[in-house]
Write a protein that holds these residues in place. Sequence first.
Motif, PDB file in Angstrom:
ATOM      1  N   ILE A 110      37.622  -2.877  -8.697  1.00 34.64           N
ATOM      2  CA  ILE A 110      36.314  -3.013  -9.336  1.00 34.64           C
ATOM      3  C   ILE A 110      35.283  -3.369  -8.269  1.00 34.64           C
ATOM      4  O   ILE A 110      35.496  -4.284  -7.474  1.00 34.64           O
TER       5      ILE A 110
ATOM      6  N   LYS B 255      30.048  -0.213 -16.688  1.00 31.75           N
ATOM      7  CA  LYS B 255      31.098  -0.452 -17.668  1.00 31.75           C
ATOM      8  C   LYS B 255      32.313   0.388 -17.340  1.00 31.75           C
ATOM      9  O   LYS B 255      32.183   1.552 -17.004  1.00 31.75           O
ATOM     10  N   THR B 256      33.506  -0.188 -17.440  1.00 32.72           N
ATOM     11  CA  THR B 256      34.725   0.581 -17.252  1.00 32.72           C
ATOM     12  C   THR B 256      35.679   0.288 -18.402  1.00 32.72           C
ATOM     13  O   THR B 256      35.877  -0.866 -18.765  1.00 32.72           O
ATOM     14  N   ASN B 257      36.253   1.348 -18.962  1.00 31.21           N
ATOM     15  CA  ASN B 257      37.304   1.160 -19.958  1.00 31.21           C
ATOM     16  C   ASN B 257      38.638   1.109 -19.245  1.00 31.21           C
ATOM     17  O   ASN B 257      38.936   1.983 -18.433  1.00 31.21           O
ATOM     18  N   VAL B 258      39.418   0.091 -19.540  1.00 35.89           N
ATOM     19  CA  VAL B 258      40.717  -0.042 -18.881  1.00 35.89           C
ATOM     20  C   VAL B 258      41.803  -0.345 -19.913  1.00 35.89           C
ATOM     21  O   VAL B 258      41.505  -0.637 -21.072  1.00 35.89           O
TER      22      VAL B 258
END
Lengths: 183, 133
Positions: free
Chosen positions: A104, A111-114
């Motif tokens: 990161i 925004k990141t979807n993990v």
Amino acid sequence: MYKLVIGAFMLLLSIQSVSAQKHFTKTGHISFYSDTPLEKIEGHNKSSNCVLDLATGKLEFATLVKGFQFEKALMQEHFNENYMESDKFPKATFKGQIDNYTKIDVTKNGKTNVKVSGDLTIHGVTKKVSTDAIITVSNGKIDADATFSILVADYGIDIPALVKDQIAKSVKIKIDATLEPLK
Amino acid sequence: MRRIIPYIILAAVLIGGLIAYNMYNKSHVETKDATSDIVISPKELLDAYELDEAAADAKYLDKIIEVKGTVKAINQVDKGGSLTLDTGNDMSSIICEFETVDAYANVKVGDQVTVKGFCSGKLMDIVLVRCSL
């Protein structure tokens, strides 16, 4: 001599960057929801610990069961005494990691979807869990949000037949933590 | 005599219902009105936890603890928030959670405060909940 100074300086710099790899909070908000047509129960804990290691994507949560606050005193009492047995099991923890972790970048807002998976320990019972989560970077801080459900029975918590309509078999757990660089 | 029996049953059911309703809605114990079970300094409380966590839990969990200390940080979370009291240890403090911001509205970092709250245990810090000043 100057090589030594530069060497020491580099060492200092590297220590600095290693320590800046961890983000943490002591005021993470963990809430849980049991929804049935008869009764809605929710509890909130606002002093949960969370540490995220940016170098590896490893993630750890810890929370005090007695720190959960309910609207009704009776719910809180039952939660602690009958279900969570918080005298015997005062803490709930999660140890896991962000799957397929790519580092990161805390200097870039976004925004990141993990996916996060690991071991969740509640009521002295440890189970593997996996959930979608959203990591939001804003001005050097990291927001970690996730919502997932667990089966109460998986964690060795019995719901008496008498109240089985008031308490959901599957409860929703919501995580909301804002992590700051560990100084 | 026969005629009043249904009334007695009705009265019993009503009273029973009322007791159950009151139990269901019984209110939280307010630390503001309650007397403290234990008065201790932040450092002593932390020392007790660092020495033997299980013994400290047995002694302090769910008790109303009164601590006097210096405010190191103030954090707002939703409608409530917390005051962090200095223990002399950089890593571990006493976190005092308040249900409303109003409850500690006049407190500033560096102030000496006396806080009452229920001990809920220790993670990195010792956490007191439902606090009052």
